[in-house]
Design an enzyme around this catalytic site. Structure first.
Site, PDB file in Angstrom:
ATOM      1  N   HIS A  89       6.578 -27.404  -1.428  1.00  0.00           N
ATOM      2  CA  HIS A  89       5.908 -28.553  -2.035  1.00  0.00           C
ATOM      3  C   HIS A  89       4.717 -28.123  -2.877  1.00  0.00           C
ATOM      4  CE1 HIS A  89       8.316 -31.477   0.324  1.00  0.00           C
ATOM      5  NE2 HIS A  89       8.456 -30.399   1.083  1.00  0.00           N
TER       6      HIS A  89
ATOM      7  N   LYS B  63     -13.567   1.523  -3.124  1.00  0.00           N
ATOM      8  CA  LYS B  63     -14.513   1.972  -2.088  1.00  0.00           C
ATOM      9  C   LYS B  63     -15.600   2.833  -2.717  1.00  0.00           C
ATOM     10  CE  LYS B  63     -11.375   2.082   1.884  1.00  0.00           C
ATOM     11  NZ  LYS B  63     -10.693   2.941   2.836  1.00  0.00           N
TER      12      LYS B  63
ATOM     13  N   GLU C 282       0.824  -1.204   0.000  1.00  0.00           N
ATOM     14  CA  GLU C 282       0.000   0.000   0.000  1.00  0.00           C
ATOM     15  C   GLU C 282       0.865   1.263   0.000  1.00  0.00           C
ATOM     16  OE1 GLU C 282      -3.879  -0.681   1.953  1.00  0.00           O
ATOM     17  OE2 GLU C 282      -3.434   1.166   3.025  1.00  0.00           O
TER      18      GLU C 282
HETATM   19  O1  PA5 Z   1      -3.122   1.737   5.979  1.00  0.00           O
HETATM   20  C1  PA5 Z   1      -4.199   2.251   5.782  1.00  0.00           C
HETATM   21  O2  PA5 Z   1      -4.380   3.477   5.830  1.00  0.00           O
HETATM   22  C2  PA5 Z   1      -5.411   1.398   5.493  1.00  0.00           C
HETATM   23  O3  PA5 Z   1      -5.068   0.064   5.342  1.00  0.00           O
HETATM   24  C3  PA5 Z   1      -6.427   1.512   6.619  1.00  0.00           C
HETATM   25  O4  PA5 Z   1      -5.825   1.100   7.810  1.00  0.00           O
HETATM   26  C4  PA5 Z   1      -7.658   0.645   6.347  1.00  0.00           C
HETATM   27  O5  PA5 Z   1      -8.239   1.006   5.135  1.00  0.00           O
HETATM   28  C5  PA5 Z   1      -8.660   0.811   7.477  1.00  0.00           C
HETATM   29  O6  PA5 Z   1      -8.984   2.151   7.643  1.00  0.00           O
HETATM   30  P1  PA5 Z   1      -9.711   2.684   8.937  1.00  0.00           P
HETATM   31  O7  PA5 Z   1      -8.792   2.481  10.093  1.00  0.00           O
HETATM   32  O8  PA5 Z   1      -9.951   4.128   8.667  1.00  0.00           O
HETATM   33  O9  PA5 Z   1     -10.966   1.890   9.083  1.00  0.00           O
END
Ligand code: PA5
Length: 428
Positions: free
Chosen positions: A303, A417, A282
């Site tokens: 394996h 989203k 990410e």
């Molecule tokens: O690293 C990030 O920003 C994302 O993976 C968020 O943690 C994830 O989308 C969850 O978001 P939130 O904590 O706002 O629910």
């Protein structure tokens, strides 16, 4: 203590090449540690060196209150609000999910949209006196939002007005609807610092509350992070293992290896690997750039995927994450009276077989054209977890700078989203 060994990649990365990275790394180092650069996104960087005593007391008190009132807790969250806590629990408390009627169980929900999973969880909760912890920085993420409200309603039906004493929220203290909702309902709450993004937040209440609930020593975790923090202040490649790792994977990427497989041999490192995958995926996968972070769990996957690694397309390199464990006691030893096929195993400890497998597999894969790096972590385990978290966070941020991407945003995650919300609104 974390050590990075690069001999397994020497054929692909020369010493002069590494030395030439020095200028780029120097620029990345200065940008990383300049509080004014990427301001508002680097709270995690200075976090281990700061005093958070008040927060740790609040985390421990909250965990104590929950454990006194309940015999299980459902922790709801996704992505950065889930993977770090899960990594810690799997590594440090391998059996934290309930296994017997009297164990205090920590179980996760809200990290997918499976109806079957939630149905089974609700059935299991009937035999328990559960509490609920909702972790979401934004407070508006769909998956945990859905699970939270189903579980909240379940607790309200079961405990009436007393339900609110079983529900806790970890969220941004200033923004977001969840914060307001928690205030209205009277739930206990802990903050996610606004300047720390989800995937960099494991050392805040986001990871620490589930850890404290599972009985992990959160101060020891912070001690490890603090030690790694001091090491990561070093600008030099050879004095700073996180920079060495970042530089090596960057050079391998430029040399035509777009896939990095994090290899683990211990099942309890499996969720650390998944946390690593999110952190790097990410943070760095942007603008057509970034390494694909893959996971390989050896020797199991030898394996199934070993053939592909050994002889398939030469796209990947391996980074082996190895916990150097203390060898006390007798361990698990294979008996001496074995059949002919098992003769070479007779009298050996399983841990010795694993050590031998790590070396042999790295050698075989190198000969097959797969470079490998080795990250070794040694020491008391909660500290090691803290060290690993900070080590990977720094390597990830610096690696992002080397790739010329912003390692702290995630604009691409918004695309699905948006589509999903549009769809749900249309149907509604
Ligand atoms: O690293 C990030 O920003 C994302 O993976 C968020 O943690 C994830 O989308 C969850 O978001 P939130 O904590 O706002 O629910």
């Amino acid at each position: 203590m974390i050590r990075v060994r690069t001999d397994g990649a020497a054929e692909w990365i020369s010493q002069p090449e590494l030395e030439r990275m020095a200028d780029q790394l120097d620029a990345a180092h200065r940008r990383l540690w300049d509080p004014g650069a990427d301001a508002g996104k680097k709270g995690w960087l200075f976090w281990p060196a700061e005093n958070h005593e008040e927060l740790w007391r609040a985390v421990e008190e909250t965990a104590g209150r929950i454990r006194a009132a309940a015999d299980a807790v459902v922790v709801v969250g996704i992505g950065g609000s889930y993977l770090g806590a899960r990594a810690a629990l799997t590594m440090l408390r391998p059996s934290s999910e309930w296994s017997g009627p009297r164990d205090f169980g920590v179980v996760f929900a809200g990290h997918q949209l499976s109806e079957g999973y939630l149905e089974r969880l609700l059935e299991d909760l009937e035999a328990r006196e559960p509490a609920l912890v909702m972790i979401s920085k934004s407070g508006s993420t769909l998956e945990p939002g859905a699970a939270f409200h189903v579980l909240r309603r379940y607790l309200e039906r079961r405990y009436g007005p007393g339900a609110k004493r079983r529900i806790y929220v970890v969220t941004d203290p200033e923004r977001g609807a969840l914060r307001e909702y928690a205030r209205e309902k009277g739930y206990g709450h802990l903050p996610v610092p606004p300047d720390i993004g989800g995937r960099y937040s494991v050392l805040t209440a986001v990871g620490m509350l589930p850890m404290a609930l599972a009985g992990i020593d959160i101060r020891a975790v912070m001690e490890g992070a603090r030690r790694e923090w001091a090491l990561c202040r070093n600008p030099g490649l050879w004095e700073n293992p996180a920079y060495l790792y970042a530089a090596c994977r960057h050079l391998l990427y430029l040399g035509g290896r777009p896939v990095e497989a994090l290899v683990t041999y211990e099942p309890r490192l499996g969720d650390v690997a998944r946390w690593w995958q999110q952190l790097f995926g990410e943070s760095q996968g942007k603008g057509g750039r970034g390494l694909f972070p893959a996971l390989l769990h050896y020797t199991t996957d030898l394996h199934s995927l070993g053939q592909l690694v050994q002889e398939g397309p030469r796209l990947l390199f391996e980074t082996v994450l190895h916990l150097v464990e203390r060898r006390d006691g007798t361990g698990v030893t294979i008996p001496g009276d074995v059949d002919e096929a098992s003769r070479r195993l007779a009298g050996k400890r399983l841990a010795d077989l694993q050590e031998a497998a790590i070396v042999a597999v790295m050698e075989a894969h190198r000969e097959g054209g797969v470079p490998n790096l080795l990250i070794e972590a040694a020491g008391p385990e909660p500290e090691v977890f803290g060290e690993l978290v900070f080590f990977f966070e720094v390597a990830c941020a610096v690696g992002g700078y080397l790739l010329a991407v912003d390692p702290f945003d995630q604009p691409g995650v918004e695309a699905y989203k948006r589509k999903l919300k549009e769809r749900l609104d249309r149907r509604g």
